[in-house]
Write a protein that holds these residues in place. Structure first.
Motif, PDB file in Angstrom:
ATOM      1  N   GLN A   1      47.388  48.218 -56.120  1.00  0.00           N
ATOM      2  CA  GLN A   1      47.986  49.046 -55.073  1.00  0.00           C
ATOM      3  C   GLN A   1      48.530  50.371 -55.588  1.00  0.00           C
ATOM      4  OE1 GLN A   1      50.479  47.115 -52.181  1.00  0.00           O
ATOM      5  NE2 GLN A   1      49.275  45.241 -52.180  1.00  0.00           N
ATOM      6  N   GLY A   2      48.358  50.648 -56.860  1.00  0.00           N
ATOM      7  CA  GLY A   2      48.791  51.931 -57.402  1.00  0.00           C
ATOM      8  C   GLY A   2      50.256  52.000 -57.769  1.00  0.00           C
ATOM      9  N   VAL A   3      50.916  50.853 -57.862  1.00  0.00           N
ATOM     10  CA  VAL A   3      52.303  50.809 -58.338  1.00  0.00           C
ATOM     11  C   VAL A   3      52.300  51.062 -59.841  1.00  0.00           C
ATOM     12  CG1 VAL A   3      54.314  49.310 -58.659  1.00  0.00           C
ATOM     13  CG2 VAL A   3      53.021  49.253 -56.501  1.00  0.00           C
ATOM     14  N   GLN A   4      53.241  51.857 -60.320  1.00  0.00           N
ATOM     15  CA  GLN A   4      53.221  52.267 -61.722  1.00  0.00           C
ATOM     16  C   GLN A   4      54.212  51.530 -62.618  1.00  0.00           C
ATOM     17  OE1 GLN A   4      53.341  56.577 -62.175  1.00  0.00           O
ATOM     18  NE2 GLN A   4      52.300  56.868 -60.214  1.00  0.00           N
ATOM     19  N   SER A   5      55.117  50.744 -62.015  1.00  0.00           N
ATOM     20  CA  SER A   5      56.190  50.154 -62.813  1.00  0.00           C
ATOM     21  C   SER A   5      56.565  48.786 -62.261  1.00  0.00           C
ATOM     22  CB  SER A   5      57.419  51.080 -62.807  1.00  0.00           C
ATOM     23  OG  SER A   5      58.469  50.543 -63.571  1.00  0.00           O
ATOM     24  N   ILE A   6      57.024  47.912 -63.153  1.00  0.00           N
ATOM     25  CA  ILE A   6      57.423  46.575 -62.745  1.00  0.00           C
ATOM     26  C   ILE A   6      58.643  46.125 -63.543  1.00  0.00           C
ATOM     27  CG2 ILE A   6      55.908  45.382 -64.408  1.00  0.00           C
ATOM     28  CD1 ILE A   6      55.372  43.302 -62.139  1.00  0.00           C
TER      29      ILE A   6
ATOM     30  N   ASN B   1      60.465  44.864 -58.562  1.00  0.00           N
ATOM     31  CA  ASN B   1      61.135  43.780 -59.268  1.00  0.00           C
ATOM     32  C   ASN B   1      60.418  42.487 -58.887  1.00  0.00           C
ATOM     33  OD1 ASN B   1      63.193  41.465 -59.431  1.00  0.00           O
ATOM     34  ND2 ASN B   1      64.198  43.077 -60.595  1.00  0.00           N
ATOM     35  N   GLN B   2      60.008  41.736 -59.889  1.00  0.00           N
ATOM     36  CA  GLN B   2      59.141  40.588 -59.677  1.00  0.00           C
ATOM     37  C   GLN B   2      59.715  39.572 -58.693  1.00  0.00           C
ATOM     38  OE1 GLN B   2      58.022  38.689 -63.341  1.00  0.00           O
ATOM     39  NE2 GLN B   2      56.427  37.440 -62.400  1.00  0.00           N
ATOM     40  N   ALA B   3      61.043  39.515 -58.570  1.00  0.00           N
ATOM     41  CA  ALA B   3      61.659  38.558 -57.664  1.00  0.00           C
ATOM     42  C   ALA B   3      61.276  38.805 -56.207  1.00  0.00           C
ATOM     43  CB  ALA B   3      63.177  38.605 -57.801  1.00  0.00           C
ATOM     44  N   THR B   4      60.824  40.005 -55.888  1.00  0.00           N
ATOM     45  CA  THR B   4      60.477  40.336 -54.512  1.00  0.00           C
ATOM     46  C   THR B   4      59.238  39.568 -54.046  1.00  0.00           C
ATOM     47  OG1 THR B   4      61.461  42.519 -54.803  1.00  0.00           O
ATOM     48  CG2 THR B   4      59.956  42.273 -52.953  1.00  0.00           C
ATOM     49  N   ILE B   5      58.345  39.233 -54.977  1.00  0.00           N
ATOM     50  CA  ILE B   5      57.228  38.332 -54.676  1.00  0.00           C
ATOM     51  C   ILE B   5      57.376  37.110 -55.588  1.00  0.00           C
ATOM     52  CG2 ILE B   5      55.623  40.004 -53.697  1.00  0.00           C
ATOM     53  CD1 ILE B   5      54.319  40.264 -56.462  1.00  0.00           C
ATOM     54  N   LYS B   6      58.433  36.392 -55.368  1.00  0.00           N
ATOM     55  CA  LYS B   6      58.935  35.365 -56.277  1.00  0.00           C
ATOM     56  C   LYS B   6      57.889  34.350 -56.725  1.00  0.00           C
ATOM     57  CE  LYS B   6      62.403  31.660 -56.516  1.00  0.00           C
ATOM     58  NZ  LYS B   6      63.023  32.057 -57.786  1.00  0.00           N
TER      59      LYS B   6
ATOM     60  N   LEU C   1      51.160  49.292 -66.930  1.00  0.00           N
ATOM     61  CA  LEU C   1      52.367  49.529 -66.144  1.00  0.00           C
ATOM     62  C   LEU C   1      53.556  49.839 -67.044  1.00  0.00           C
ATOM     63  CD1 LEU C   1      52.127  46.584 -63.573  1.00  0.00           C
ATOM     64  CD2 LEU C   1      51.531  48.984 -63.183  1.00  0.00           C
ATOM     65  N   ARG C   2      54.490  50.617 -66.503  1.00  0.00           N
ATOM     66  CA  ARG C   2      55.784  50.757 -67.154  1.00  0.00           C
ATOM     67  C   ARG C   2      56.599  49.490 -66.919  1.00  0.00           C
ATOM     68  NH1 ARG C   2      55.466  55.653 -64.457  1.00  0.00           N
ATOM     69  NH2 ARG C   2      57.030  54.993 -62.934  1.00  0.00           N
ATOM     70  N   PHE C   3      57.532  49.258 -67.815  1.00  0.00           N
ATOM     71  CA  PHE C   3      58.469  48.131 -67.734  1.00  0.00           C
ATOM     72  C   PHE C   3      59.836  48.712 -67.412  1.00  0.00           C
ATOM     73  CE2 PHE C   3      61.490  45.444 -70.280  1.00  0.00           C
ATOM     74  CZ  PHE C   3      61.363  44.269 -69.560  1.00  0.00           C
ATOM     75  N   SER C   4      60.417  48.311 -66.260  1.00  0.00           N
ATOM     76  CA  SER C   4      61.664  48.955 -65.832  1.00  0.00           C
ATOM     77  C   SER C   4      62.913  48.151 -66.157  1.00  0.00           C
ATOM     78  CB  SER C   4      61.620  49.259 -64.332  1.00  0.00           C
ATOM     79  OG  SER C   4      61.383  48.088 -63.578  1.00  0.00           O
ATOM     80  N   SER C   5      62.815  46.825 -66.221  1.00  0.00           N
ATOM     81  CA  SER C   5      63.972  46.016 -66.612  1.00  0.00           C
ATOM     82  C   SER C   5      63.545  44.579 -66.812  1.00  0.00           C
ATOM     83  CB  SER C   5      65.094  46.066 -65.556  1.00  0.00           C
ATOM     84  OG  SER C   5      64.800  45.204 -64.460  1.00  0.00           O
ATOM     85  N   HIS C   6      64.421  43.826 -67.467  1.00  0.00           N
ATOM     86  CA  HIS C   6      64.232  42.391 -67.665  1.00  0.00           C
ATOM     87  C   HIS C   6      65.413  41.679 -67.024  1.00  0.00           C
ATOM     88  CE1 HIS C   6      62.100  39.090 -69.329  1.00  0.00           C
ATOM     89  NE2 HIS C   6      62.863  38.879 -70.387  1.00  0.00           N
TER      90      HIS C   6
ATOM     91  N   GLY D   1      65.178  57.627 -63.805  1.00  0.00           N
ATOM     92  CA  GLY D   1      64.286  56.523 -64.152  1.00  0.00           C
ATOM     93  C   GLY D   1      63.670  55.855 -62.930  1.00  0.00           C
ATOM     94  N   ASP D   2      62.984  54.765 -63.184  1.00  0.00           N
ATOM     95  CA  ASP D   2      62.375  53.997 -62.112  1.00  0.00           C
ATOM     96  C   ASP D   2      63.439  53.363 -61.230  1.00  0.00           C
ATOM     97  OD1 ASP D   2      59.704  54.487 -62.826  1.00  0.00           O
ATOM     98  OD2 ASP D   2      59.740  52.903 -64.333  1.00  0.00           O
TER      99      ASP D   2
END
Length: 289
Positions: free
Chosen positions: A30-35, A11-16, A59-64, A251-252
């Motif tokens: 880093q091989g992360v598949q979803s954001i 979740n993008q907020a983790t690296i705000k 990348l997959r999109f997991s939520s907005h 899901g993710d």
């Protein structure tokens, strides 16, 4: 595991403080598949450019994140909030279409607090009215409105839904396939009914997303920034994750952390620490698909 779990989503907020391009590039590196994305960074770039960047990343999109805030008693202000939610629905549909296969058109919805002079019961009813208004439009767009219950300490100013059961009651009353719920470990871990409510959500197909971060005391003065990486606090992720597995969610799984110290860590280091701790505390308990 020396690589991010395949179901891990940042979740993008983790690296705000990282902008959209930086966040996407870091995940790929880093091989992360979803954001999971936030509206503010998306709107800074523009929706069309954001969708292109997401598509190019693979990348997959997991939520907005996020929309809602539909508790205003003033009709004009409430209608303006409805219009803002409609924009968020459109954004979610566009980004989900741009993401890799397996992307989820999930819009996280936070109810809002108690208007001045109002009551919590009136605010909840107003929010439910707003979701009922938006549900047909979300369904037409192929978007799920994921109602997120927040810990009771946020009930007055941020979210008048405090339990997963309250979110599911609204979803059940509306009866739309476009209305589901967020299972957020930080907000529901304390609830003695959480296992039953997760099972209830799973049986109805209403688990829109599973978000994880940890609870650790003492809480800071700004409780909004009190989240920690999985494994750094007291949440029983083994039990909660196995409950979510049993409910049928495949899901993710997003890590969403609001923490000033983590935000000040170099982005690449913060992301690696995030998925490493996720793997150890959550990923080991997830089903593979």
């Amino acid at each position: 595991m020396s690589a991010p779990h395949p179901r891990f989503s940042l979740n993008q907020a983790t690296i705000k403080y990282a902008n959209l391009r930086e966040a996407l590039d870091l995940c790929v590196a880093q091989g992360v598949q979803s954001i999971g994305l936030w509206r503010e960074p998306v709107n800074e770039v523009g929706l069309a450019e954001s969708a292109k960047l997401l598509a190019d990343s693979g990348l997959r999109f997991s939520s907005h994140c996020r929309s809602g805030f539909l508790t205003d008693a003033d009709d004009a202000a409430w209608r303006r909030s409805l219009d803002e939610n409609r924009r968020a629905i459109d954004e979610t549909a566009t980004l989900a279409a741009a993401g890799a296969p397996g992307s989820a058109a999930v819009l996280v919805v936070v109810a809002g607090g108690i208007p001045e002079g109002g009551t919590i019961a009136d605010a909840r009813a107003r929010f439910a009215e707003g979701i009922a208004t938006l549900a047909p439009e979300a369904e037409a767009a192929g978007v799920t409105l994921a109602l997120e219950a927040l810990h009771p300490m946020f009930a007055s100013d941020r979210c008048v839904l405090s339990t997963l059961g309250q979110a599911l009651d609204i979803a059940d009353a509306i009866g739309s396939r476009a209305v589901g719920a967020v299972v957020d470990a930080f907000h529901v871990w304390w609830d003695p009914e959480v296992a039953d409510q997760v099972a209830r959500a799973g049986a109805a197909g209403q688990i829109a997303t599973y978000q994880v971060c940890d609870w650790k005391t003492p809480l800071p003065a700004d409780v909004l920034l009190s989240r920690h990486l999985p494994g750094d606090g007291v949440v029983d992720f083994e039990s909660l994750t196995e409950t979510v597995n049993a409910a049928g969610y495949t899901g993710d799984v997003e890590v969403e952390v609001f923490n000033g110290e983590l935000w000040d860590t170099p982005y690449a280091e913060a992301l690696e620490e995030t998925w490493t701790k996720f793997n150890a505390a959550v990923g080991v308990h997830l089903t593979s698909e």
